[in-house]
Design a protein around this motif. Structure first.
Motif, PDB file in Angstrom:
ATOM      1  N   VAL A  27     -20.354   6.652   7.511  1.00 54.93           N
ATOM      2  CA  VAL A  27     -21.258   7.414   8.129  1.00 54.93           C
ATOM      3  C   VAL A  27     -21.707   7.535   6.880  1.00 54.93           C
ATOM      4  O   VAL A  27     -23.114   7.000   6.519  1.00 54.93           O
ATOM      5  CB  VAL A  27     -21.101   8.854   8.825  1.00 54.93           C
ATOM      6  N   PHE A  28     -20.758   7.380   5.668  1.00 55.81           N
ATOM      7  CA  PHE A  28     -21.709   6.820   4.790  1.00 55.81           C
ATOM      8  C   PHE A  28     -22.210   5.388   4.527  1.00 55.81           C
ATOM      9  O   PHE A  28     -23.331   5.374   3.809  1.00 55.81           O
ATOM     10  CB  PHE A  28     -20.077   7.093   3.887  1.00 55.81           C
ATOM     11  N   VAL A  29     -21.563   4.585   4.866  1.00 55.11           N
ATOM     12  CA  VAL A  29     -21.790   3.124   3.982  1.00 55.11           C
ATOM     13  C   VAL A  29     -23.222   3.155   5.189  1.00 55.11           C
ATOM     14  O   VAL A  29     -24.371   2.401   4.906  1.00 55.11           O
ATOM     15  CB  VAL A  29     -20.799   2.066   4.682  1.00 55.11           C
ATOM     16  N   TRP A  30     -23.275   3.614   6.242  1.00 60.91           N
ATOM     17  CA  TRP A  30     -24.478   3.528   6.899  1.00 60.91           C
ATOM     18  C   TRP A  30     -25.690   4.080   6.291  1.00 60.91           C
ATOM     19  O   TRP A  30     -26.964   3.744   6.822  1.00 60.91           O
ATOM     20  CB  TRP A  30     -24.225   4.158   8.678  1.00 60.91           C
ATOM     21  N   THR A  31     -25.238   5.368   5.861  1.00 62.51           N
ATOM     22  CA  THR A  31     -25.863   6.180   5.189  1.00 62.51           C
ATOM     23  C   THR A  31     -26.843   5.421   3.768  1.00 62.51           C
ATOM     24  O   THR A  31     -28.287   5.611   3.225  1.00 62.51           O
ATOM     25  CB  THR A  31     -25.073   7.689   4.221  1.00 62.51           C
ATOM     26  N   GLN A  32     -25.882   4.486   3.166  1.00 59.96           N
ATOM     27  CA  GLN A  32     -26.126   4.559   2.145  1.00 59.96           C
ATOM     28  C   GLN A  32     -27.191   2.195   2.464  1.00 59.96           C
ATOM     29  O   GLN A  32     -28.091   2.478   1.869  1.00 59.96           O
ATOM     30  CB  GLN A  32     -25.026   3.113   1.548  1.00 59.96           C
ATOM     31  N   ALA A  33     -26.939   2.027   3.891  1.00 63.36           N
ATOM     32  CA  ALA A  33     -28.217   1.471   4.175  1.00 63.36           C
ATOM     33  C   ALA A  33     -29.187   1.738   4.950  1.00 63.36           C
ATOM     34  O   ALA A  33     -30.002   0.867   4.036  1.00 63.36           O
ATOM     35  CB  ALA A  33     -27.450   0.665   5.501  1.00 63.36           C
ATOM     36  N   LEU A  34     -29.125   2.932   5.433  1.00 63.21           N
ATOM     37  CA  LEU A  34     -30.997   2.883   5.388  1.00 63.21           C
ATOM     38  C   LEU A  34     -31.440   3.637   3.872  1.00 63.21           C
ATOM     39  O   LEU A  34     -33.102   3.655   4.698  1.00 63.21           O
ATOM     40  CB  LEU A  34     -30.190   4.444   6.435  1.00 63.21           C
ATOM     41  N   ILE A  35     -30.425   3.936   3.388  1.00 65.19           N
ATOM     42  CA  ILE A  35     -31.136   4.250   2.447  1.00 65.19           C
ATOM     43  C   ILE A  35     -31.610   3.153   1.167  1.00 65.19           C
ATOM     44  O   ILE A  35     -32.635   3.193   0.984  1.00 65.19           O
ATOM     45  CB  ILE A  35     -30.106   5.001   1.007  1.00 65.19           C
ATOM     46  N   SER A  36     -30.911   1.939   1.226  1.00 66.70           N
ATOM     47  CA  SER A  36     -31.327   1.353   0.479  1.00 66.70           C
ATOM     48  C   SER A  36     -32.292   0.144   1.086  1.00 66.70           C
ATOM     49  O   SER A  36     -33.350  -0.990   0.188  1.00 66.70           O
ATOM     50  CB  SER A  36     -29.911  -0.097   0.286  1.00 66.70           C
ATOM     51  N   VAL A  37     -32.587  -0.030   2.035  1.00 71.81           N
ATOM     52  CA  VAL A  37     -33.421  -0.175   3.151  1.00 71.81           C
ATOM     53  C   VAL A  37     -35.139   0.225   2.570  1.00 71.81           C
ATOM     54  O   VAL A  37     -36.738  -0.661   1.996  1.00 71.81           O
ATOM     55  CB  VAL A  37     -33.868  -0.294   4.276  1.00 71.81           C
ATOM     56  N   GLY A  39     -36.100   0.811  -0.412  1.00 73.52           N
ATOM     57  CA  GLY A  39     -36.749   0.024  -1.676  1.00 73.52           C
ATOM     58  C   GLY A  39     -36.184   0.788  -2.609  1.00 73.52           C
ATOM     59  O   GLY A  39     -35.569   1.806  -2.886  1.00 73.52           O
ATOM     60  N   PRO A  40     -36.266   0.275  -4.542  1.00 72.49           N
ATOM     61  CA  PRO A  40     -36.080   1.273  -5.584  1.00 72.49           C
ATOM     62  C   PRO A  40     -36.759   2.674  -5.234  1.00 72.49           C
ATOM     63  O   PRO A  40     -36.356   3.272  -5.806  1.00 72.49           O
ATOM     64  CB  PRO A  40     -36.243   0.002  -6.153  1.00 72.49           C
TER      65      PRO A  40
END
Length: 272
Positions: A27-37, A39-40
């Motif tokens: 879940v944490f990795v999934w959250t990080q992936a969605l946040i990184s999409v 953009g800065p």
């Protein structure tokens, strides 16, 4: 004090505990992936949006209980997306203490116990500050219940910790072995005083009363969920010393090590 490991082996694989750890990490990795999409420029807004959507917001639960009910469960598997410290600390505690609690309860009972402690933790924080609009996330409340259960079952089980006093490194080394009751009592006392000190605050931060609520729930529920009423023999802490090797699990296929010179104890799982 930062615990690093215990010396109490499990008698059967802790499938549910490992599943909980893996789920939290995924879940944490999934959250990080969605946040990184996003953009800065949009990462902060996206992170706040996800926390508000899947975290437990006390004010929303009080005003829209049906709509907010799923967040009671989703918030247990969400962690602060700003770094790995929140997740890493929680999973370390769950890895050290959770497998032995599952071993004593059985997988199904342990899964229910974990969820109930998490719900009790969330409701404790809601009752203390029902008007808060700050989302609450993390497995800390449920893990607090696991700590209470471990402390009830194996209060004098030796726990290896990082020596918090640098000058004592010269005498005891970097690592110390302390009884479980001391580690868990320190955790409870720190959260108790921190929680009392946070009363009246309006900002975000650590949900101390969630930790306390989960801990109390675990201490009350352990007797109902324990499966094996027969006391389990286990090594007990006797004095300050460098950490010894963890005892081998019965299902470990490797050849056993020579027996420990320490005499196993454990006549009463509720006593010291």
């Amino acid at each position: 004090m930062l615990p690093l490991r215990d010396r109490l082996p499990v008698r059967r694989p802790a499938y549910v505990n490992w599943l909980l750890i893996i789920t939290n990490i995924v879940v944490f990795v999934w959250t990080q992936a969605l946040i990184s999409v996003a953009g800065p420029r949009g990462q902060v807004a996206r992170a706040h949006e996800m926390l508000m959507e899947h975290g437990l917001v006390p004010a929303r639960l009080m005003h829209e209980p049906v709509e907010a009910l799923p967040t009671l469960f989703s918030s247990m598997f969400m962690h602060d997306p700003s770094g790995w410290a929140h997740l890493g600390g929680n999973m370390l505690y769950l890895w050290i203490f959770g497998d032995n609690v599952e071993d004593a309860m059985g997988s199904r009972r342990y899964a229910l116990f974990y969820v109930l402690c998490g719900i009790a933790a969330a409701m404790a924080q809601v009752l203390v500050n029902p008007g808060s609009v700050v989302p609450m996330v993390g497995a800390s409340g449920a893990i607090s219940g696991v700590l209470a259960a471990y402390g009830s079952l194996y209060p004098r089980s030796p726990i290896t910790v990082l020596n918090p006093i640098l000058p004592l490194w010269l005498f005891f080394g970097i690592f110390l072995e302390l009884p479980a009751w001391l580690i868990i009592l320190e955790y409870f006392v720190v959260n108790l005083f921190s929680g009392l000190g946070s009363l009246g605050g309006t900002g975000g931060g650590v949900a101390f009363f969630a930790h306390l609520g989960g801990f109390v729930a675990g201490a009350l529920l352990i007797r109902l969920f324990i499966r094996d009423k027969t006391p389990r023999e286990h090594d007990r802490w006797t004095q300050f010393r460098p950490p010894a090797q963890r005892r081998r699990s019965p299902y470990d296929p490797r050849p056993p090590s020579p027996p420990s010179p320490r005499r196993p104890h454990g006549r009463d799982p509720w006593g010291w």
